[in-house]
Motif scaffolding. Structure first.
Motif, PDB file in Angstrom:
ATOM      1  N   ARG A  56       0.835  -1.202   0.000  1.00 49.99           N
ATOM      2  CA  ARG A  56       0.000   0.000   0.000  1.00 49.99           C
ATOM      3  C   ARG A  56       0.874   1.257   0.000  1.00 49.99           C
ATOM      4  O   ARG A  56       0.585   2.235  -0.702  1.00 49.99           O
ATOM      5  N   LEU A  57       1.943   1.248   0.782  1.00 48.50           N
ATOM      6  CA  LEU A  57       2.779   2.437   0.921  1.00 48.50           C
ATOM      7  C   LEU A  57       3.693   2.641  -0.281  1.00 48.50           C
ATOM      8  O   LEU A  57       3.812   3.760  -0.788  1.00 48.50           O
ATOM      9  N   GLU A 237       3.838   1.412   8.964  1.00 46.90           N
ATOM     10  CA  GLU A 237       3.072   0.632   7.991  1.00 46.90           C
ATOM     11  C   GLU A 237       1.767   0.080   8.566  1.00 46.90           C
ATOM     12  O   GLU A 237       0.917  -0.428   7.817  1.00 46.90           O
ATOM     13  N   ARG A 278      -1.249   8.053   9.012  1.00 50.79           N
ATOM     14  CA  ARG A 278      -1.269   7.584   7.624  1.00 50.79           C
ATOM     15  C   ARG A 278      -0.525   8.512   6.673  1.00 50.79           C
ATOM     16  O   ARG A 278       0.250   8.063   5.823  1.00 50.79           O
ATOM     17  N   ALA A 281       3.193   8.242   7.025  1.00 53.31           N
ATOM     18  CA  ALA A 281       3.656   6.952   6.526  1.00 53.31           C
ATOM     19  C   ALA A 281       3.840   6.996   5.008  1.00 53.31           C
ATOM     20  O   ALA A 281       4.870   6.564   4.474  1.00 53.31           O
ATOM     21  N   HIS A 282       2.854   7.550   4.318  1.00 52.82           N
ATOM     22  CA  HIS A 282       2.960   7.659   2.862  1.00 52.82           C
ATOM     23  C   HIS A 282       4.093   8.602   2.457  1.00 52.82           C
ATOM     24  O   HIS A 282       4.804   8.340   1.477  1.00 52.82           O
ATOM     25  N   TYR A 285       7.632   6.642   2.976  1.00 55.45           N
ATOM     26  CA  TYR A 285       7.930   5.620   1.975  1.00 55.45           C
ATOM     27  C   TYR A 285       7.966   6.213   0.571  1.00 55.45           C
ATOM     28  O   TYR A 285       8.747   5.767  -0.274  1.00 55.45           O
TER      29      TYR A 285
END
Length: 308
Positions: A56-57, A237, A278, A281-282, A285
């Motif tokens: 997802r990331l 994550e 969230r 996190a994005h 990464y």
């Protein structure tokens, strides 16, 4: 650009339903582009959940990612179906002659064991050394990050008197770092571990650069430029409900566990937890993937040669 993965991988449908761009082998092969080859060495027992979290990331950037799943050759998982492992994972011994733009090494639920007592420690240290010749950039997460920084720098992990569990406030120590581009000065991050790496021992290593830290739980993200690595000791994550699943599991098993701090509204487990990490996190990464794209050689075989 999307992340490339087998259309039969469980994460494919999950991410597609979330709006993450994914593509199968056939469509990817029609594009005249060199995707970034990113491998995931998955040491977690819940393989499918972990695959999805990291996919997802790394799949949310504008670059095409070719995701490869790797497992320890000398260890058989007991928590994921053998059919899934056989279809989607390759043992490290089978890929050790290949090169990758990036490698993520996950955590593992063995953090209280001395490193030398881990059954696959010898193979894992070979993998750490392999990253220096076959991987352009490595991202060690939680126990994986602690194990890497111990292997390369001798930094020890220390057993905590109680589990660090919940969402803790962290400080951005290096706003100019390309890995923290767009980060706030202050941020929240999930933590779930029985051990710690101490800031004074990280700072005693001249080759290590602390990037994010918490007054309560210590360093969270450390850069190791000499080994082209990042070490993350926490869990950006994690899904919204991962801490809840861990808490509910321990309560059901009758284990002594504190309610994860700063996670449930009003710290009440009857409330629905709120995801407040969230976006960072994005960012992290995405910044890592962008740094790889900016610096990796076009010719994969040049990785590890020092000639780019």
């Amino acid at each position: 650009m999307p992340i490339k993965m087998p259309s039969t991988l469980p994460a494919y449908d999950v991410l597609q339903n979330e709006g993450v761009m994914v593509m199968g082998e056939g469509r990817a092969e029609r594009q005249d582009i060199r995707p970034l080859r990113i491998a995931l060495l998955n040491l977690m027992p819940k393989k499918i959940q972990t695959e999805t979290q990291f996919a997802r990331l790394i799949g949310a950037t504008p670059l095409q990612i070719d995701l490869h799943l790797i497992r320890i050759s000398s260890h058989e998982t007991r928590n994921t179906a053998a059919e899934h492992m056989a279809e989607f994972y390759r043992p490290w011994e089978d890929v050790r002659d290949e090169k990758y733009d990036g490698l993520i090494i996950t955590g593992a639920p063995i953090e209280q064991l001395p490193y030398e007592e881990v059954t696959y420690w010898d193979e894992l240290t070979q993998i750490f050394d392999w990253t220096q010749t076959n991987i352009h950039s490595t991202f060690g997460v939680c126990w994986g990050g602690m194990a890497m920084v111990n292997h390369f720098h001798g930094v020890q992990k220390h057993i905590l008197p109680a589990k660090a569990f919940g969402c803790f406030r962290h400080r951005n120590l290096a706003p100019a770092s390309p890995f923290l581009r767009g980060f706030s000065d202050d941020l929240l991050m999930p933590v779930s571990r029985w051990t710690e790496v101490r800031m004074d021992e990280v700072e005693a290593q001249p080759d290590l650069i602390p990037l994010i830290a918490s007054d309560e739980t210590g360093p969270a993200l450390v850069e190791d430029p000499a080994h082209r690595a990042l070490y993350m000791f926490n869990h950006f994550e994690y899904d919204s409900f991962t801490l809840k699943e861990e808490y509910d599991r321990d309560v059901a098993a009758g284990k002594a566990i504190n309610v994860p701090v700063n996670y449930y509204p009003d710290d009440d487990p009857e409330n629905i937890p709120t995801n407040r990490w969230r976006s960072h996190a994005h960012l992290l990464y995405g910044n890592w993937i962008n740094d790889i794209y900016q610096s990796t050689p076009f010719d994969l075989e040049a990785i590890g040669s020092g000639h780019w």
